[in-house]
Design an enzyme around this catalytic site. Structure first.
Site, PDB file in Angstrom:
ATOM      1  CD1 TRP A  82      -2.222  -2.089   1.959  1.00 28.71           C
ATOM      2  CD2 TRP A  82      -2.996  -1.247   0.043  1.00 28.71           C
ATOM      3  NE1 TRP A  82      -3.259  -2.880   1.529  1.00 28.71           N
ATOM      4  CE2 TRP A  82      -3.747  -2.400   0.368  1.00 28.71           C
ATOM      5  CE3 TRP A  82      -3.298  -0.552  -1.137  1.00 28.71           C
ATOM      6  CZ2 TRP A  82      -4.796  -2.865  -0.433  1.00 28.71           C
ATOM      7  CZ3 TRP A  82      -4.334  -1.018  -1.928  1.00 28.71           C
ATOM      8  CH2 TRP A  82      -5.071  -2.157  -1.575  1.00 28.71           C
ATOM      9  CG  ASP A 128      -3.155   4.042   4.211  1.00 24.65           C
ATOM     10  OD1 ASP A 128      -4.233   3.888   4.819  1.00 24.65           O
ATOM     11  OD2 ASP A 128      -2.847   3.400   3.180  1.00 24.65           O
ATOM     12  CE  LYS A 152      -8.338  -3.055   4.051  1.00 26.18           C
ATOM     13  NZ  LYS A 152      -7.648  -2.164   3.133  1.00 26.18           N
TER      14      LYS A 152
HETATM   15  C1  PLP Z   1      -7.126  -1.697   2.067  1.00 29.25           C
HETATM   16  C2  PLP Z   1      -6.082  -0.669   2.156  1.00 29.25           C
HETATM   17  C3  PLP Z   1      -5.977   0.359   1.213  1.00 29.25           C
HETATM   18  C4  PLP Z   1      -6.883   0.449   0.009  1.00 29.25           C
HETATM   19  O1  PLP Z   1      -8.135   0.854   0.418  1.00 29.25           O
HETATM   20  P1  PLP Z   1      -9.318   1.164  -0.621  1.00 29.25           P
HETATM   21  O2  PLP Z   1     -10.328   1.798   0.260  1.00 29.25           O
HETATM   22  O3  PLP Z   1      -9.736  -0.139  -1.203  1.00 29.25           O
HETATM   23  O4  PLP Z   1      -8.798   2.084  -1.659  1.00 29.25           O
HETATM   24  C5  PLP Z   1      -4.990   1.297   1.402  1.00 29.25           C
HETATM   25  N1  PLP Z   1      -4.154   1.258   2.446  1.00 29.25           N
HETATM   26  C6  PLP Z   1      -4.229   0.286   3.375  1.00 29.25           C
HETATM   27  C7  PLP Z   1      -3.276   0.280   4.525  1.00 29.25           C
HETATM   28  C8  PLP Z   1      -5.188  -0.704   3.261  1.00 29.25           C
HETATM   29  O5  PLP Z   1      -5.263  -1.672   4.181  1.00 29.25           O
END
Ligand code: PLP
Length: 382
Positions: free
Chosen positions: A124, A194, A218
């Site tokens: 990511w 993030d 998540k």
């Molecule tokens: C799942 C995830 C993403 C991507 O998320 P989307 O909402 O599908 O764009 C980005 N960063 C991390 C750390 C993730 O776990």
């Protein structure tokens, strides 16, 4: 019909992930007839009083839970965390050739182009860096890619530019199963975090943060909405001609109602936030996450049959990644898990192995059921 009469699997999926059964029951009311108004949340005008109350409460609950200080704006956007890979540099990198606020403050590289630092700790963060480079200048301040991202960089391995516009860090690496226990300190350089897979499961050191973002699916609620919390004075760096939907200022001025928001996702996110508040907030979620992860790592560490893939000091409480002695045994375990009602345990397709995702809504009993299966499986095949 109550949730107890519905068969619910043990869902260890990484995202979209399990939601609290209590929330799903409440959402059933909002699905058909919200508050006796005779319509679904999905059918409401986003300009109605009813929806504005739902929207405002979700934002307020997030602000309370995350203890967001004055000077930060809380936004609910679309496009997932992935769109933030581009929006963060579009808004915060500043025009090429201009010194960043941080470099002006520190006096470093004042004449240079604005550049952002990225800590590479998984796929990511690599994607975030790739998009930043499509927007402007970005450099790698640390990377553990050589070691398959099995650990986080140690403080002495991190080479931060004191003049960077921001330093980007992925607080929890969902795929490789690592998590920063203490986020790096970039001094005057604001962090861009993030937090997609550990938001609401740890306190946020706001004094060090420029922006924090997270896709909801998540640890916050259903897919379709993305949380962004940004330090308001940094949003002034964005170029004036930024398209409206990509501009934090537009969304902030419109209270995240610039265009039609994902009303249903925000409604359910609000229910999830209330659920977390009723259970003691972030501190309680963090304690529960610690306990869930500990009972699982204990089994993985005991015998030499299972092998955790992340270095112990870098391990995640949210995504526990591990291997068995062979892929054949891994397949067999996944089959037995599925037969026992446990799903979503496959590792990410890029790394294989197994992964148990243990977000806030994961009941401890689910982890106990998994632990019992792992013990029994080891007895039979170990
Ligand atoms: C799942 C995830 C993403 C991507 O998320 P989307 O909402 O599908 O764009 C980005 N960063 C991390 C750390 C993730 O776990």
């Amino acid at each position: 019909m109550t949730a107890t009469s519905v068969r619910r699997v043990f869902n260890f999926g990484a995202g979209p992930a399990t939601l609290p059964a209590e929330v799903l029951e409440q959402a059933r009311e909002g699905l058909l007839d919200w508050g006796g108004r005779g319509l679904s949340v999905m059918e409401m005008s986003h300009r109605s009083k009813e929806y504005e109350a739902i929207h405002g409460e979700a934002l307020a609950s997030l602000r309370r839970l995350l203890a967001v200080p004055e000077g930060f704006v809380v936004l609910l956007l679309q496009g997932g965390a992935s769109l933030q890979f581009a929006m963060v540099p579009m808004n915060l990198l500043g025009p090429a050739g201009a010194a960043s606020a941080a470099s002006a403050a520190s006096g470093a590289s004042a004449a240079g182009a604005a550049s952002a630092d990225y800590l590479l700790t998984g796929s990511w963060s690599k994607k975030a860096l790739a998009d930043a480079r499509r927007v402007g200048a970005a450099r790698v301040a640390a990377s553990t890619e050589d070691e398959g991202f099995a650990r986080l960089p140690r403080p002495e391995e991190i080479d931060l530019d004191p003049g960077a516009a921001y330093a980007h860090v992925t607080s929890n690496n969902t795929i490789v199963g690592t998590q920063w226990r203490e986020l790096p300190d970039a001094g005057v350089v604001p962090l861009a975090i993030d937090a997609s897979s550990d938001v609401l499961a740890r306190p946020v050191p706001w004094e060090r943060v420029g922006v924090l973002y997270a896709g909801a699916q998540k640890n916050l609620g259903p897919a379709g909405v993305t949380l962004v919390v940004v330090r308001e004075n940094l949003t002034a760096r964005a170029p004036e001609d930024l398209p409206a939907m990509l501009d934090y200022r537009r969304h902030a001025a419109a209270n995240s109602l610039y265009n039609t928001p994902p009303c249903w996702s925000i409604y359910v996110l609000g229910l999830c936030c209330r659920w977390v508040e009723e259970r003691g907030g972030v501190a309680a979620m963090e304690r529960a996450a610690e306990e869930r992860a500990a009972i699982l790592y204990e089994v993985l560490d005991r015998g030499g049959f299972y092998r955790g893939t992340a270095e112990p000091a870098s391990r995640s409480r949210m995504n526990v990644t591990f291997r068995l002695p062979s892929e054949e045994l891994e397949r067999r375990l996944l089959e037995e898990a599925a037969a026992a009602g446990m799903i979503g345990l496959e590792g990410h397709r890029s790394v294989g192995g197994l992964r148990a995702s243990l977000y806030n809504a994961m009941p401890r009993e689910s982890v106990e059921a998994l632990v019992a299966l792992l013990r029994d499986f080891e007895r039979r095949y170990g």
